[in-house]
Scaffold this motif. Structure first.
Motif, PDB file in Angstrom:
ATOM      1  N   SER A 160       0.827  -1.204   0.000  1.00  0.00           N
ATOM      2  CA  SER A 160       0.000   0.000   0.000  1.00  0.00           C
ATOM      3  C   SER A 160       0.865   1.259   0.000  1.00  0.00           C
ATOM      4  CB  SER A 160      -0.902  -0.008   1.241  1.00  0.00           C
ATOM      5  OG  SER A 160      -1.692   1.148   1.302  1.00  0.00           O
ATOM      6  N   LEU A 161       1.911   1.258   0.827  1.00  0.00           N
ATOM      7  CA  LEU A 161       2.809   2.415   0.868  1.00  0.00           C
ATOM      8  C   LEU A 161       3.524   2.597  -0.474  1.00  0.00           C
ATOM      9  CD1 LEU A 161       4.021   4.684   2.581  1.00  0.00           C
ATOM     10  CD2 LEU A 161       5.818   3.091   3.284  1.00  0.00           C
ATOM     11  N   ALA A 162       3.899   1.492  -1.112  1.00  0.00           N
ATOM     12  CA  ALA A 162       4.558   1.572  -2.418  1.00  0.00           C
ATOM     13  C   ALA A 162       3.627   2.202  -3.452  1.00  0.00           C
ATOM     14  CB  ALA A 162       4.996   0.183  -2.870  1.00  0.00           C
ATOM     15  N   ALA A 163       2.369   1.775  -3.473  1.00  0.00           N
ATOM     16  CA  ALA A 163       1.415   2.318  -4.444  1.00  0.00           C
ATOM     17  C   ALA A 163       1.156   3.802  -4.200  1.00  0.00           C
ATOM     18  CB  ALA A 163       0.103   1.529  -4.376  1.00  0.00           C
ATOM     19  N   GLU A 164       0.988   4.173  -2.928  1.00  0.00           N
ATOM     20  CA  GLU A 164       0.694   5.570  -2.600  1.00  0.00           C
ATOM     21  C   GLU A 164       1.872   6.486  -2.925  1.00  0.00           C
ATOM     22  OE1 GLU A 164      -2.069   3.923   1.033  1.00  0.00           O
ATOM     23  OE2 GLU A 164      -0.210   4.989   1.482  1.00  0.00           O
ATOM     24  N   THR A 165       3.074   6.057  -2.551  1.00  0.00           N
ATOM     25  CA  THR A 165       4.242   6.909  -2.809  1.00  0.00           C
ATOM     26  C   THR A 165       4.569   6.959  -4.301  1.00  0.00           C
ATOM     27  OG1 THR A 165       5.657   5.014  -2.212  1.00  0.00           O
ATOM     28  CG2 THR A 165       5.300   6.692  -0.542  1.00  0.00           C
ATOM     29  N   ALA A 166       4.212   5.916  -5.059  1.00  0.00           N
ATOM     30  CA  ALA A 166       4.407   5.956  -6.508  1.00  0.00           C
ATOM     31  C   ALA A 166       3.522   7.048  -7.125  1.00  0.00           C
ATOM     32  CB  ALA A 166       4.083   4.599  -7.128  1.00  0.00           C
TER      33      ALA A 166
END
Length: 303
Positions: A160-166
């Protein structure tokens, strides 16, 4: 770590809050990207890209957590640590209110009482401040909305953090490049130590989230919920003891009401969890075909 993070943001001055926020977004993706290389799980990304509605929810989550991060950084560096801590104290009450309004959840009487006490606390604090405690409310509602979105998206913590920061990465990078072109960036002008501190915003963001995700699958949910009160408690104490922020009587009264509401919520949650465990034991005993009036040793053996 979350409780002590107010000590970190002032170290990044003279960088402004928006510049710090942009660095936090950029370096968080860099850190998460390295972590994802070790985990080697990418199937979720392909699946997410094939689901526009779910991807849209991730974008909403990225937007509200951007607001949350930005307001929090600004509030700490502007001398509003205590008011920021209040936002995370009232966050459980906001989450309950959102559950009722948007998910049509039904509340138990103790939960309704806690929400009512929380509203009274906000009123007392508004009178004390001379205006609504908008920093606390923005932090609470943005983080509450973020939690609601994450519930709907149903992605793992790291993913989730990867998707949001992307999603955050390109706007943040564009802002930093623009800031540099205007000669207003502090990344290169304040020395190597300052640059390292700005880059470490990725660690400060990601490491507590990774630890939280690891704890969530190892620690009972009731314990995890209680532990989350530690962060605003530490922030509150830092605001008073370290940053020497004022706490007039009306502010103590408002905080006291918030803490009373949280005590009610915690008591109700623990009581509900215990009742649920007892119901499960009774169901297992019944499934094993043992009568309720059988000796305790026989019931335990059956379970």
């Amino acid at each position: 770590m979350w409780g002590l993070v107010p000590l970190f943001w002032p170290l990044l001055k003279p960088a402004g809050s928006v510049e710090i926020l942009a660095h936090r977004m950029v370096w968080s993706l860099a850190f998460v990207g390295v972590a994802m290389l070790f985990v080697r799980k990418w199937g979720w990304a392909r699946e997410l890209l094939r689901q526009p509605k779910r991807l849209g929810l991730v974008a909403v989550g990225a937007a509200v957590i951007t607001v949350n991060w930005g307001v929090y950084i600004w509030s700490v560096n502007s001398g509003h640590v205590v008011e920021a801590s209040l936002g995370y104290f009232i966050n459980p009450l906001v989450s309950i209110a959102l559950g009722v309004l948007l998910l049509k959840e039904r509340l138990r009487p103790a939960q309704w009482t806690a929400v009512g006490v929380g509203l009274l606390a906000v009123l007392v604090l508004a009178i004390g401040y001379g205006q609504p405690p908008w920093i606390s409310l923005v932090l609470a509602f943005s983080f509450g909305t973020y939690g609601l979105v994450k519930k709907k998206v149903n992605l793992g913590g790291l993913e989730s953090l990867a998707a949001e920061t992307a999603i955050q990465f390109l706007p943040a990078l564009a802002y930093l490049l623009w800031l540099g072109s205007q000669g207003r960036s502090t990344f290169a002008s304040e020395g190597a130590g300052h640059a390292v501190l700005l880059a470490s915003t990725g660690l400060v963001t990601a490491v507590p989230l990774v630890c939280f995700g690891a704890a969530a699958i190892r620690v009972p949910l009731s314990t995890l919920g209680l532990l989350q009160y530690l962060a605003p408690v530490f922030q509150f104490l830092l605001g008073i003891v370290y940053f020497h922020e004022a706490m007039p009587a009306e502010r103590w009264a408002g905080f006291g009401l918030v803490w009373l509401a949280l005590v009610l919520l915690t008591w109700d949650a623990l009581r509900s969890a215990r009742a649920g465990r007892m119901a499960l034991i009774r169901a297992e005993v019944a499934a094993a075909g043992v009568r309720d009036d059988a000796p305790p040793v026989q019931r335990e053996s059956a379970v």
